[in-house]
Write a protein that holds these residues in place. Sequence first.
Motif, PDB file in Angstrom:
ATOM      1  N   LEU A  12       8.068   1.426  -5.550  1.00 35.54           N
ATOM      2  CA  LEU A  12       7.516   0.107  -5.276  1.00 35.54           C
ATOM      3  C   LEU A  12       8.647  -0.903  -5.339  1.00 35.54           C
TER       4      LEU A  12
ATOM      5  N   TYR B 292       0.849  -1.198   0.000  1.00 36.23           N
ATOM      6  CA  TYR B 292       0.000   0.000   0.000  1.00 36.23           C
ATOM      7  C   TYR B 292       0.878   1.240   0.000  1.00 36.23           C
ATOM      8  N   ASP B 293       0.597   2.140  -0.943  1.00 39.10           N
ATOM      9  CA  ASP B 293       1.290   3.423  -1.040  1.00 39.10           C
ATOM     10  C   ASP B 293       0.473   4.448  -0.262  1.00 39.10           C
TER      11      ASP B 293
ATOM     12  N   TRP C  97      -1.359  -1.869  -4.321  1.00 39.04           N
ATOM     13  CA  TRP C  97      -0.677  -2.634  -5.364  1.00 39.04           C
ATOM     14  C   TRP C  97      -0.911  -4.118  -5.126  1.00 39.04           C
TER      15      TRP C  97
ATOM     16  N   ALA D 275      -2.288  -1.441  -9.736  1.00 36.13           N
ATOM     17  CA  ALA D 275      -2.517  -0.460  -8.673  1.00 36.13           C
ATOM     18  C   ALA D 275      -3.978  -0.034  -8.700  1.00 36.13           C
TER      19      ALA D 275
ATOM     20  N   LEU E 271      -2.694   4.144  -2.979  1.00 33.25           N
ATOM     21  CA  LEU E 271      -2.835   3.096  -3.983  1.00 33.25           C
ATOM     22  C   LEU E 271      -2.548   1.735  -3.370  1.00 33.25           C
TER      23      LEU E 271
ATOM     24  N   HIS F  93      -3.140   1.792 -12.545  1.00 36.08           N
ATOM     25  CA  HIS F  93      -1.932   1.420 -13.267  1.00 36.08           C
ATOM     26  C   HIS F  93      -1.848  -0.098 -13.371  1.00 36.08           C
TER      27      HIS F  93
END
Length: 346
Positions: A327, A276-277, A284, A295, A282, A307
């Motif tokens: 990432l 997780y960003d 992933w 994403a 986001l 993405h």
Amino acid sequence: MRVRTRITALLVAVATASALTACSQSDDGPAQNVPTVTPATAASSPVGVTAPAGVVVGADAATAVVAAQTGPSRAAVLANNGETVQIFAAPGTPGAPAPVSVKVPRLAALTASGDGFVGAGPNGIVRIAADGSTTEQQADLSGAQSVAVTADGRTLVGTDRGHVLVLDRDGKEQRDIGGFVRVDDITVAPPTAGDRAGQIVVLDRAQSALTPIDIDSGDLKAALRAGDGATNSIVDRFGRILVAGTRNNEVYAFYGQPIVMRMRAPVADSPYALAYDNQRKLLWVSSTAANSITAYDVSTGETIEKHRIASVPQVTSMDVDPASGALLVASGRDDALQVVPADAVK
């Protein structure tokens, strides 16, 4: 390409799996007489497909990649044999130094703690500083297979016999919490999670279920099923527990106390590793059957694909470096660490 999927709030019969509601003691074996499934595994990756996105650097084939939570950009990679941890400084950037290889007692799991890392294996805990120096705390942790660290510095070790061992800062056992078949993942909600901060949730692949626990009292809270083949879980800055439903080709999100399933969405081709960003909000998700990573924006109550990138084969673990936003992707088959810079994905 964007794909919108309406979130289904399943507040229904999945709660029937909440039989795990009482604590057990250290002499107890795995939970008995509970519904189980064969633990799911990731699909095998194909060969000879699209080149991975970003930069690929040499690294041991690995079971885990973990980014340091504070300080400069650093990542630790735990080799498949559990006997080597590679520390990368500014991985994937031009002129980055070669990784520092650290020999460790056999480790089964690795997590981040501040600017360093903590590993757990059958013979105890290993703390690895950012410079690669280590401190060992010996303990009988037979069957160790997952690890997490709480905000107050305690270490939680999950075992293949269905126990969570709570260790103090000195590595001494404070509590032994049983009642699971196996403990494959442990998440600890961060301080940013508001009233959910510190919530601890166990993923048991054999029950494909999530169970919150109280490590002070040893109590198990009401559990929920996560499909019938959940494999990995992470927690985001809001305290949502995000889960890969590998067998069902789905991802799930749980939140609250008691936990409630807030999202169930399709993800093709054997979703497995998650990251997780927190900056870009986001999620992933790796799909090993297609060597791809997708994403999703999950901030609005729907999953919106943002993405899709090509990955290294047989992704086992992912993380997002909070210092650089990159990432980080580990391969369990190839000697490769994939680094996808934040600005490489528009």
